[in-house]
Scaffold this active site. Structure first.
Site, PDB file in Angstrom:
ATOM      1  N   LYS A 155       0.829  -1.212   0.000  1.00 38.48           N
ATOM      2  CA  LYS A 155       0.000   0.000   0.000  1.00 38.48           C
ATOM      3  C   LYS A 155       0.860   1.257   0.000  1.00 38.48           C
ATOM      4  CE  LYS A 155      -2.144  -1.078   3.890  1.00 38.48           C
ATOM      5  NZ  LYS A 155      -1.628  -2.398   4.263  1.00 38.48           N
TER       6      LYS A 155
ATOM      7  N   ARG B 285      -0.282  -9.364  13.271  1.00 36.06           N
ATOM      8  CA  ARG B 285      -0.820  -8.319  12.380  1.00 36.06           C
ATOM      9  C   ARG B 285      -1.713  -8.936  11.307  1.00 36.06           C
ATOM     10  NH1 ARG B 285       4.705  -5.814  10.964  1.00 36.06           N
ATOM     11  NH2 ARG B 285       3.658  -4.579   9.374  1.00 36.06           N
TER      12      ARG B 285
HETATM   13  P1  ADP Z   1       1.285  -2.300   7.716  1.00 36.36           P
HETATM   14  O1  ADP Z   1       0.369  -2.022   6.559  1.00 36.36           O
HETATM   15  O2  ADP Z   1       2.557  -2.965   7.316  1.00 36.36           O
HETATM   16  O3  ADP Z   1       0.597  -2.979   8.848  1.00 36.36           O
HETATM   17  P2  ADP Z   1       1.082   0.397   8.841  1.00 36.36           P
HETATM   18  O4  ADP Z   1       2.164   1.405   8.844  1.00 36.36           O
HETATM   19  O5  ADP Z   1      -0.155   0.691   8.076  1.00 36.36           O
HETATM   20  O6  ADP Z   1       1.791  -0.928   8.302  1.00 36.36           O
HETATM   21  O7  ADP Z   1       0.619   0.062  10.346  1.00 36.36           O
HETATM   22  C1  ADP Z   1       1.527  -0.293  11.359  1.00 36.36           C
HETATM   23  C2  ADP Z   1       0.785  -0.474  12.683  1.00 36.36           C
HETATM   24  O8  ADP Z   1       0.248   0.790  13.108  1.00 36.36           O
HETATM   25  C3  ADP Z   1      -0.422  -1.414  12.657  1.00 36.36           C
HETATM   26  O9  ADP Z   1      -0.058  -2.765  12.832  1.00 36.36           O
HETATM   27  C4  ADP Z   1      -1.262  -0.877  13.834  1.00 36.36           C
HETATM   28  O10 ADP Z   1      -0.754  -1.329  15.078  1.00 36.36           O
HETATM   29  C5  ADP Z   1      -1.012   0.625  13.751  1.00 36.36           C
HETATM   30  N1  ADP Z   1      -2.062   1.290  12.912  1.00 36.36           N
HETATM   31  C6  ADP Z   1      -1.868   1.878  11.707  1.00 36.36           C
HETATM   32  N2  ADP Z   1      -3.021   2.349  11.213  1.00 36.36           N
HETATM   33  C7  ADP Z   1      -3.982   2.034  12.125  1.00 36.36           C
HETATM   34  C8  ADP Z   1      -5.380   2.215  12.200  1.00 36.36           C
HETATM   35  N3  ADP Z   1      -6.061   2.796  11.198  1.00 36.36           N
HETATM   36  N4  ADP Z   1      -6.038   1.769  13.306  1.00 36.36           N
HETATM   37  C9  ADP Z   1      -5.383   1.182  14.308  1.00 36.36           C
HETATM   38  N5  ADP Z   1      -4.062   0.958  14.316  1.00 36.36           N
HETATM   39  C10 ADP Z   1      -3.360   1.377  13.231  1.00 36.36           C
END
Ligand code: ADP
Length: 194
Positions: free
Chosen positions: A14, A147
């Site tokens: 993404k 995750r």
């Molecule tokens: P990935 O897509 O590899 O999981 P992200 O950077 O989107 O990486 O997210 C990393 C972590 O940040 C998630 O595993 C979660 O703990 C937290 N996080 C990110 N976005 C959200 C969200 N919209 N709601 C809750 N937690 C979030």
């Protein structure tokens, strides 16, 4: 103005695709993961709360994330630019909040584009990314599996939320980055014609 949700499991690509879309269409990139990592770096209250949750592979509470998004969107000056949401919403409650936030701005989500990748491939990719990203949640297989479970249990249902609104599209997330990007661009360009 088109506002687009990029959707898919962790490691689907993404962030990579969002960056390419920003370069091509001048969207604003809104990644809640990046925003949370920034809070952690600055050791804010939110960052301190988020760190342990993220390292455990769980979701930061909906209110915290929604509030971050609300204030970011409120502070955007140029409402003519579309937003690429990356990693938000991740729960139905967040999707409802997002509808409220967008309605308050007289805006709406046009499209969700899902990037499909199966679990084995994701685990491999995240471990590889962890070698260079220094992201603490990319270092440990248990965290990575948590995750993926979190995604399957709490996030994947969002596909139906947007499908029911006729806004859901998906692309296969396996193959060359530029081929996947071309598929995504085609979806966006087609949707702009309608
Ligand atoms: P990935 O897509 O590899 O999981 P992200 O950077 O989107 O990486 O997210 C990393 C972590 O940040 C998630 O595993 C979660 O703990 C937290 N996080 C990110 N976005 C959200 C969200 N919209 N709601 C809750 N937690 C979030």
């Amino acid at each position: 103005m088109k506002h687009i949700l990029l959707f898919g499991p962790p490691g689907a690509g993404k962030g990579t695709q969002a960056q390419l879309l920003v370069d091509k269409y001048k969207f604003i990139h809104l990644s809640t993961g990046d925003m949370l990592r920034d809070e952690i770096k600055r050791a804010t209250d939110t960052g301190l709360k988020a760190k342990a949750i993220i390292d455990n592979g769980q979701l930061v509470p909906d209110e915290i994330v929604a509030e971050m998004v609300r204030s970011r969107i409120k502070n955007m000056k140029n409402d003519k630019v579309g937003i690429i949401f990356d990693g938000f919403p991740r729960t139905i409650a967040q999707a409802r909040k997002l509808d409220e936030i967008m309605n308050a701005e007289n805006q709406q989500i046009s499209l969700m584009i899902a990037i499909d990748v199966h679990d084995d491939e994701i685990i491999k990719r995240i471990i590889e990314r962890g070698k260079i990203s220094q992201r603490s949640d990319d270092q440990d297989v248990i965290t990575i599996k948590n995750r993926i479970d979190t995604y399957n249990n709490q996030t994947s249902v969002l596909a139906d939320y947007y499908r029911q609104q006729g806004k859901f599209k998906s692309v296969a997330g396996i193959g060359a980055i530029e081929d996947i990007f071309a598929e995504i661009c085609k979806i966006i360009d087609d949707s702009r014609k309608s």
